[in-house]
Design a protein around this motif. Structure first.
Motif, PDB file in Angstrom:
ATOM      1  N   CYS A 151       6.665   2.750   1.285  1.00  0.00           N
ATOM      2  CA  CYS A 151       7.267   4.057   1.004  1.00  0.00           C
ATOM      3  C   CYS A 151       7.389   4.873   2.298  1.00  0.00           C
ATOM      4  N   THR A 152       7.588   6.146   2.159  1.00  0.00           N
ATOM      5  CA  THR A 152       7.937   6.983   3.309  1.00  0.00           C
ATOM      6  C   THR A 152       6.681   7.601   3.926  1.00  0.00           C
ATOM      7  N   HIS A 153       6.522   7.368   5.216  1.00  0.00           N
ATOM      8  CA  HIS A 153       5.379   7.927   5.950  1.00  0.00           C
ATOM      9  C   HIS A 153       5.834   8.288   7.363  1.00  0.00           C
ATOM     10  N   ASP A 154       4.981   9.033   8.031  1.00  0.00           N
ATOM     11  CA  ASP A 154       5.146   9.219   9.465  1.00  0.00           C
ATOM     12  C   ASP A 154       4.478   8.018  10.148  1.00  0.00           C
ATOM     13  N   PHE A 155       5.269   7.198  10.858  1.00  0.00           N
ATOM     14  CA  PHE A 155       4.741   5.963  11.445  1.00  0.00           C
ATOM     15  C   PHE A 155       4.418   6.092  12.935  1.00  0.00           C
ATOM     16  N   ARG A 156       4.237   7.319  13.405  1.00  0.00           N
ATOM     17  CA  ARG A 156       3.920   7.535  14.828  1.00  0.00           C
ATOM     18  C   ARG A 156       2.773   6.627  15.302  1.00  0.00           C
ATOM     19  N   ARG A 165      10.879   9.254  20.616  1.00  0.00           N
ATOM     20  CA  ARG A 165      11.759   9.880  19.628  1.00  0.00           C
ATOM     21  C   ARG A 165      10.960  10.879  18.797  1.00  0.00           C
ATOM     22  N   ARG A 166      11.547  12.009  18.541  1.00  0.00           N
ATOM     23  CA  ARG A 166      10.850  13.056  17.783  1.00  0.00           C
ATOM     24  C   ARG A 166      10.580  12.616  16.352  1.00  0.00           C
ATOM     25  N   ASP A 167      11.612  12.051  15.748  1.00  0.00           N
ATOM     26  CA  ASP A 167      11.535  11.741  14.316  1.00  0.00           C
ATOM     27  C   ASP A 167      10.841  10.406  14.114  1.00  0.00           C
ATOM     28  N   SER A 168       9.655  10.412  13.531  1.00  0.00           N
ATOM     29  CA  SER A 168       8.932   9.161  13.311  1.00  0.00           C
ATOM     30  C   SER A 168       8.702   8.906  11.812  1.00  0.00           C
ATOM     31  N   ILE A 169       9.462   9.596  10.970  1.00  0.00           N
ATOM     32  CA  ILE A 169       9.387   9.357   9.522  1.00  0.00           C
ATOM     33  C   ILE A 169      10.250   8.131   9.198  1.00  0.00           C
ATOM     34  N   ARG A 170       9.638   7.123   8.601  1.00  0.00           N
ATOM     35  CA  ARG A 170      10.370   5.905   8.260  1.00  0.00           C
ATOM     36  C   ARG A 170       9.996   5.501   6.834  1.00  0.00           C
ATOM     37  N   THR A 171      10.853   4.687   6.215  1.00  0.00           N
ATOM     38  CA  THR A 171      10.573   4.211   4.857  1.00  0.00           C
ATOM     39  C   THR A 171      10.516   2.695   4.860  1.00  0.00           C
ATOM     40  N   LEU A 172       9.370   2.156   4.474  1.00  0.00           N
ATOM     41  CA  LEU A 172       9.230   0.699   4.353  1.00  0.00           C
ATOM     42  C   LEU A 172       9.274   0.334   2.863  1.00  0.00           C
ATOM     43  N   SER A 173      10.167  -0.577   2.500  1.00  0.00           N
ATOM     44  CA  SER A 173      10.259  -0.987   1.092  1.00  0.00           C
ATOM     45  C   SER A 173       9.390  -2.210   0.828  1.00  0.00           C
ATOM     46  N   ARG A 174       8.949  -2.866   1.899  1.00  0.00           N
ATOM     47  CA  ARG A 174       8.212  -4.119   1.715  1.00  0.00           C
ATOM     48  C   ARG A 174       7.299  -4.367   2.909  1.00  0.00           C
ATOM     49  N   VAL A 175       6.016  -4.594   2.634  1.00  0.00           N
ATOM     50  CA  VAL A 175       5.078  -5.119   3.650  1.00  0.00           C
ATOM     51  C   VAL A 175       4.222  -6.133   2.906  1.00  0.00           C
ATOM     52  N   ASP A 176       4.685  -7.364   2.857  1.00  0.00           N
ATOM     53  CA  ASP A 176       4.041  -8.422   2.065  1.00  0.00           C
ATOM     54  C   ASP A 176       3.338  -9.397   2.979  1.00  0.00           C
ATOM     55  N   VAL A 177       2.152  -9.818   2.595  1.00  0.00           N
ATOM     56  CA  VAL A 177       1.416 -10.830   3.355  1.00  0.00           C
ATOM     57  C   VAL A 177       1.155 -12.001   2.422  1.00  0.00           C
ATOM     58  N   ARG A 178       1.592 -13.189   2.833  1.00  0.00           N
ATOM     59  CA  ARG A 178       1.290 -14.352   1.987  1.00  0.00           C
ATOM     60  C   ARG A 178       0.923 -15.552   2.852  1.00  0.00           C
ATOM     61  N   ARG A 179       0.055 -16.413   2.278  1.00  0.00           N
ATOM     62  CA  ARG A 179      -0.418 -17.583   2.991  1.00  0.00           C
ATOM     63  C   ARG A 179       0.211 -18.835   2.398  1.00  0.00           C
ATOM     64  N   GLU A 180       0.593 -19.779   3.272  1.00  0.00           N
ATOM     65  CA  GLU A 180       1.006 -21.120   2.827  1.00  0.00           C
ATOM     66  C   GLU A 180       0.265 -22.106   3.712  1.00  0.00           C
ATOM     67  N   GLY A 181      -0.836 -22.644   3.225  1.00  0.00           N
ATOM     68  CA  GLY A 181      -1.653 -23.546   4.036  1.00  0.00           C
ATOM     69  C   GLY A 181      -2.192 -22.808   5.251  1.00  0.00           C
ATOM     70  N   ASP A 182      -1.929 -23.332   6.437  1.00  0.00           N
ATOM     71  CA  ASP A 182      -2.402 -22.691   7.672  1.00  0.00           C
ATOM     72  C   ASP A 182      -1.502 -21.550   8.120  1.00  0.00           C
ATOM     73  N   TRP A 183      -0.388 -21.332   7.410  1.00  0.00           N
ATOM     74  CA  TRP A 183       0.583 -20.332   7.852  1.00  0.00           C
ATOM     75  C   TRP A 183       0.424 -19.031   7.091  1.00  0.00           C
ATOM     76  N   ILE A 184       0.581 -17.920   7.807  1.00  0.00           N
ATOM     77  CA  ILE A 184       0.597 -16.605   7.166  1.00  0.00           C
ATOM     78  C   ILE A 184       1.898 -15.909   7.563  1.00  0.00           C
ATOM     79  N   TYR A 185       2.605 -15.399   6.548  1.00  0.00           N
ATOM     80  CA  TYR A 185       3.867 -14.700   6.783  1.00  0.00           C
ATOM     81  C   TYR A 185       3.725 -13.234   6.383  1.00  0.00           C
ATOM     82  N   ILE A 186       4.100 -12.361   7.299  1.00  0.00           N
ATOM     83  CA  ILE A 186       4.111 -10.920   7.019  1.00  0.00           C
ATOM     84  C   ILE A 186       5.572 -10.489   6.999  1.00  0.00           C
TER      85      ILE A 186
END
Lengths: 246, 246
Positions: A151-156, A165-186
């Motif tokens: 969601c929307t936060h100040d990401f400074r 940049r002055r404006d550091s408000i950003r909106t993230l719709s997805r921050v997913d972490v998943r593992r497949e064996g030895d691999w991790i995908y963010i």
């Protein structure tokens, strides 16, 4: 011939390049595209890309445009371009865009993927495409921390201290972490990103995965608006620009 | 300290190397191992590998041995070796072998995999690990041809004309061709291999897959005992030595 605004999707292995953006005397993705396309079209062309990826960072779906009038039919342009490009860069699609299409300002979002490998022994055939981190990481905690960034936060806190940049408000719709064996995908998707933001998020999630902080600390980090409150900067070769949305 | 015969399993990305075997003035896998291990053990060590892979060919499970007496405990040897090796080479296992263990003469078989990619656009992140062949290939025909190569035959036709060994009778237990999306994998297992044999087999199967010959032509090719009767030599970067059997 009328000038066309051509929208390109570009994939590249960033290993051998000093990032996307032109730098005098250094081999960059942008410089290589300009050089190859200028040879193809017989005159200097201008190229604008959606994301200035750093040295060592990869792309599956970087987006760029060129404005060109050329006798080369659009249907043949992709294979013509690929025959002029080196093997670690490829145009994966070519389409005619509306006259005013601007790959930076018209982008509505971007999808980045950060890849980690936690095997004890480094994966020699993927070593340029991941952060080899041969330790135990709690991906449930990493994923819970990721949810708190949505969601929307100040990401400074998660921007490079060099990003003024002055404006550091950003909106993230997805921050997913998943593992497949030895691999991790963010997987991180958002509307716009500050400098080093995905690599700072990935590094902080790794610090949480190894127990330096608990997931709930994310809230306090965001509120601090201070780079020094976030974790380490993850190395560039784990990062890939997957897609730019319009 | 007693001298130990250490059996090593080694993975490498062959892209930056002039093959396994030592060549004066050129960077090779063998030369790099000798140099790094000599620094680790403080004196020149000899290393013998099971397969002399060509320039650009990769390995997941090359096998080699060193005879060494050292105060470094066997349990610590793998991580010590990996800390001295460059990132594109890694030791994936270390075990104490019987005194007379010889990685070449005691090998009972080898598994090689040849990888093709048939996507229209080259896969930029895997371009050094496959033969990019952006055309239609009939993998059913390729697999049928592979079956005809199984069992014991004279493989002179599929050896480099430069291989002057008298004995060209070899036994292949597996020549499988399978497709996964844009990827085609040719898995070849056999007791011993002649020079360029897997790459000549892969190239011939590709020629069959695109219709130059029918699968049944394999029988006649084998009978000819003549390199000129087989197909093209597949490029090295698609080949990987997966495992050596003992």
């Amino acid at each position: 011939m009328a000038e066309l605004n051509i929208k390109l999707t570009v994939a590249y292995d960033g290993t051998a390049y000093h990032g996307w953006a032109n730098q005098p005397g250094l081999k960059t993705i942008h410089g290589t595209l300009v050089e190859c396309f200028s040879r193809l079209f017989g005159r200097k062309v201008g190229i604008c890309g959606a994301s200035r990826t750093d040295a060592g960072v990869h792309a599956l779906g970087q987006t760029a445009n060129i404005c060109i009038d050329t006798p080369i039919p659009v249907a043949n342009m992709q294979s013509a371009m690929n025959s002029y490009l080196p093997k670690d860069i490829a145009v994966t699609s070519v389409e005619v865009a509306p006259r005013g299409f601007d790959p930076i300002n018209h982008a509505t979002g971007k999808h980045y993927r950060y890849t980690l490998n936690t095997a004890k022994v480094r994966p020699v055939h993927s070593i340029n495409y991941c952060w080899h981190y041969p330790y135990t990481l709690d991906t449930d905690k990493m994923d819970r921390a990721g949810r708190l960034m949505r969601c929307t936060h100040d990401f400074r806190t998660f921007a490079s201290a060099k990003d003024h940049r002055r404006d550091s408000i950003r909106t993230l719709s997805r921050v997913d972490v998943r593992r497949e064996g030895d691999w991790i995908y963010i997987d991180v998707e958002g509307n716009r990103f500050m400098y080093n933001m995905v690599r700072n998020i990935a590094g902080t999630l790794v610090d949480i995965g190894r127990g330096r902080w608990v997931p709930e600390d994310i809230t306090e980090m965001l509120e601090a608006r201070d780079r020094r409150c976030a974790g380490q900067l993850a190395p560039p070769q784990g990062l890939c620009l997957v897609k730019v949305y319009y």
